[in-house]
Design a protein around this motif. Structure first.
Motif, short mmCIF file in Angstrom:
data_model
loop_
_atom_site.label_atom_id
_atom_site.label_comp_id
_atom_site.label_asym_id
_atom_site.label_seq_id
_atom_site.Cartn_x
_atom_site.Cartn_y
_atom_site.Cartn_z
N LEU A 240 4.79 4.83 5.98
CA LEU A 240 5.37 4.11 7.31
C LEU A 240 6.92 3.92 7.15
O LEU A 240 7.55 4.21 8.12
CB LEU A 240 4.47 2.88 7.67
CG LEU A 240 3.23 3.02 8.04
CD1 LEU A 240 2.41 1.72 8.44
CD2 LEU A 240 3.07 4.14 9.46
N ASP B 48 -0.41 -0.20 12.97
CA ASP B 48 0.12 0.90 12.48
C ASP B 48 0.05 2.01 13.59
O ASP B 48 0.78 3.03 13.55
CB ASP B 48 -0.81 1.22 11.18
CG ASP B 48 -0.72 0.03 10.31
OD1 ASP B 48 0.44 -0.38 10.20
OD2 ASP B 48 -1.56 0.02 9.34
N LEU B 49 -1.30 2.02 14.13
CA LEU B 49 -1.47 3.20 15.10
C LEU B 49 -0.37 3.11 16.23
O LEU B 49 0.25 4.12 16.74
CB LEU B 49 -2.83 2.97 16.07
CG LEU B 49 -3.13 3.98 16.77
CD1 LEU B 49 -3.57 5.36 16.13
CD2 LEU B 49 -4.36 3.36 17.48
N ARG C 197 0.94 -1.21 0.19
CA ARG C 197 0.02 -0.03 0.06
C ARG C 197 0.91 1.18 0.04
O ARG C 197 2.01 1.36 0.56
CB ARG C 197 -0.69 -0.03 1.14
CG ARG C 197 -1.71 -1.39 1.32
CD ARG C 197 -2.30 -1.35 2.61
NE ARG C 197 -1.11 -1.02 3.80
CZ ARG C 197 -1.65 -0.93 5.16
NH1 ARG C 197 -2.81 -0.68 5.45
NH2 ARG C 197 -0.68 -0.81 6.23
N ASP D 279 2.00 2.03 3.39
CA ASP D 279 3.12 1.11 3.75
C ASP D 279 4.42 2.01 3.39
O ASP D 279 5.46 2.11 4.18
CB ASP D 279 3.37 -0.13 3.14
CG ASP D 279 2.25 -1.00 3.72
OD1 ASP D 279 1.89 -0.97 5.00
OD2 ASP D 279 1.82 -2.04 3.21
N ARG E 256 -4.77 9.24 7.32
CA ARG E 256 -4.71 7.76 7.29
C ARG E 256 -5.76 7.00 8.29
O ARG E 256 -6.05 5.83 7.99
CB ARG E 256 -3.27 7.13 7.11
CG ARG E 256 -2.31 7.44 5.90
CD ARG E 256 -2.95 7.19 4.89
NE ARG E 256 -2.06 7.21 3.72
CZ ARG E 256 -2.29 6.66 2.24
NH1 ARG E 256 -3.71 5.91 2.05
NH2 ARG E 256 -1.39 6.94 1.38
N GLN E 257 -5.75 7.77 9.38
CA GLN E 257 -6.32 7.16 10.42
C GLN E 257 -6.03 5.62 10.77
O GLN E 257 -7.00 4.81 10.65
CB GLN E 257 -8.14 7.42 10.31
CG GLN E 257 -8.39 8.73 10.24
CD GLN E 257 -9.41 8.93 9.09
OE1 GLN E 257 -9.96 8.32 8.60
NE2 GLN E 257 -9.30 10.34 8.83
N MET F 23 -4.66 2.22 12.45
CA MET F 23 -5.64 1.18 13.46
C MET F 23 -4.28 0.34 13.89
O MET F 23 -3.43 0.26 13.16
CB MET F 23 -6.78 0.57 12.87
CG MET F 23 -7.72 1.31 12.53
SD MET F 23 -8.50 1.96 13.63
CE MET F 23 -10.14 2.62 12.78
#
Lengths: 224, 272
Positions: A9, A76-77, A3, A6, A70-71, A73
């Motif tokens: 991140l 990732d959060l 994605r 990603d 991106r909100q 979860m």
């Protein structure tokens, strides 16, 4: 299929690694400048801190953007929120390296009070802890983070030993050498604080990897 | 002595059951649903706490809507559907043969994905369920309709035009009208099947606020494709996949630190 998120991140992780490398280097240089009474190196540390401050802001902005846009979860959060906390801890670590460098200016050009023995030992523990927590963050290794936390009592012990010796052996006895003794006292204190920040990072890494909150609950370290 | 032990055991069990009933409004036990040969819902055991919002999430075709519809026997109308297991509303299995399905659907209301007001006035839409239940008293009807529209946060927008055609309302208002219609018959549980999927963000925010308010009086189960919505409004979240309940936990736990990797992969968008 990877994605776009990603990729973002990965970018954030890369920036955090750069921050970690710079902070780790600042500690290393501060110890070297102390050992060699190297004022030029101490000056470099103080100047380079601006880059670390800039990078801190950049990482903070990146993280806030990811949270807003991106909100994220779950893992990732946890990665982004712990990344933000680690970012702040690393910046404080770099500041403490600057504080040590500032003391080098106080100590340089004066005869050495005593051969440095325990301060390099404390510095080695601090560097080891910082290195281990950074590795634990990179490799998502909760066990390494835990091992780093377990080094902290050794740092506290060394710092107390150094401070007792400086207070009773120098500060209380001789007001002429007291300023130098106070500088060494402060350096020991800064090194011990670096270890505390490394402990905070390790606790954040454990939360990020294992979803366990061990902060303020040392007994929970034994759980896994 | 033995008899006493058995009695104590019974009392203990009864006590435990009463505690359970006090806490939970509905529960399913070994619930299985088939559409012909397709096993759509597999062995679901789930307890729904009173006055809480339970969100059901999962990829398309995971059985979440089928599960929701089974909670007020809406699947009965689907040919070839077959159900096994128990669904309790308080102490009563809603699939028992002596159960009045109409009464069950009164107690367990439902709001659908697409708002579906009747081509009648706003007033008559909300009054519909009450009239079907034989209520004719005009004063009572007016009071009840005002209360329901207030509960659905629509009263202020329509109080001076109750005789207008419901279809003239905006999409968000129509959906709130459907909620008012469901509330008018005094349900105990309200089921929402993706109630905001056709609404804009402002209308969605209103419905979400409303759901938070409604849980003070009702128990709510909501199926949603929108994970942020589940995170925002629910107390508990159930994650379904391929007809199975993969994980059920407090919503904050599910969205920050789920126990199962499959849940984590789904909510972080790594599949599905």
């Amino acid at each position: 299929m990877e994605r776009h998120f990603d990729e973002e991140l990965k970018e954030l992780k890369k920036a955090l690694l750069k921050m970690a490398t710079l902070s780790e280097a600042a500690i290393y240089k501060s110890i070297e400048s102390l050992k060699n009474q190297d004022k030029k190196l101490a000056k470099d540390i103080i100047n380079e801190d601006r880059n670390i401050d800039e990078l801190e802001l950049e990482i903070e902005e990146k993280s806030i953007n990811l949270l807003a846009l991106r909100q994220p979860m779950a893992r990732d959060l946890r990665f982004i929120t712990t990344g933000m906390k680690i970012n702040a801890e690393l910046e404080r670590i770099a500041d403490l390296a600057v504080n040590i460098a500032q003391q080098v200016f106080e100590l340089a050009d004066k005869p050495q009070l005593k051969p440095l023995k325990d301060i390099p030992k404390l510095a080695a523990v601090a560097r080891r802890m910082v290195k281990d927590v950074i590795d634990s963050f990179v490799n998502r290794d909760g066990n390494l983070a835990k091992r780093a936390i377990l080094l902290d009592p050794e740092a506290d012990k060394l710092k107390n030993l150094i401070c007792d010796e400086l207070i009773n052996g120098y500060i209380m006895k001789d007001c002429i050498t007291a300023p130098q003794a106070i500088s060494l006292f402060l350096i020991a204190r800064h090194l011990e604080r670096i270890c505390d920040h490394a402990t905070n990072i390790a606790e954040d890494v454990i939360y990020m990897v294992q979803s366990r909150v061990v902060k303020h609950h040392p007994e929970k370290l034994q759980d896994k | 002595m033995v008899k006493m032990a058995i009695n104590m055991d019974y009392a203990e069990r009864r006590n435990r059951d009463l505690t359970f009933l006090k806490r939970f409004k509905m529960s399913t036990t070994n619930l299985n649903i088939w559409y012909g040969a397709v096993h759509a819902v597999k062995n679901i055991n789930l307890s729904i706490e009173k006055n809480k919002v339970i969100a059901i999430i999962g990829p398309s075709g995971c059985g979440k809507s089928t599960f929701l519809r089974s909670l007020n026997r809406m699947n009965d109308v689907i040919l070839k559907s077959r159900i096994e297991g128990k669904i309790l509303l308080d102490e009563k299995n809603i699939y028992d043969t002596d159960v009045d399905v109409v009464e069950i659907r009164r107690k367990i209301g439902m709001v659908f994905q697409k708002s579906n007001p009747f081509p009648k006035s706003i007033f008559e839409n909300v009054a519909y369920g009450l009239r079907v239940n034989g209520i004719k008293d005009k004063n009572y009807l007016e009071q009840k309709i005002e209360r329901s529209l207030k509960d659905a946060a629509l009263w202020k927008e329509v109080e001076d035009r109750l005789d207008s055609l419901a279809l003239d309302l905006s999409g968000g208002q129509q959906q709130r009208l459907c909620i008012a219609r469901a509330l008018a018959v005094e349900p105990e549980v309200v089921l929402f099947d993706e109630p905001c999927s056709a609404l804009d963000p402002t209308a969605t925010a209103k419905i979400e606020e409303l759901i938070q308010e409604l849980k003070k009086k009702y128990t709510i189960v909501i199926v949603t494709h929108n994970m942020q919505q589940a995170a925002r409004i629910s107390d508990f979240t159930a994650f379904f996949m391929l007809g199975e309940l993969i994980e059920f936990d407090k919503t904050d736990k599910i969205f920050t630190a789920p126990s199962k990797k499959t849940t984590e992969d789904y909510i972080t968008g790594r599949f599905g």
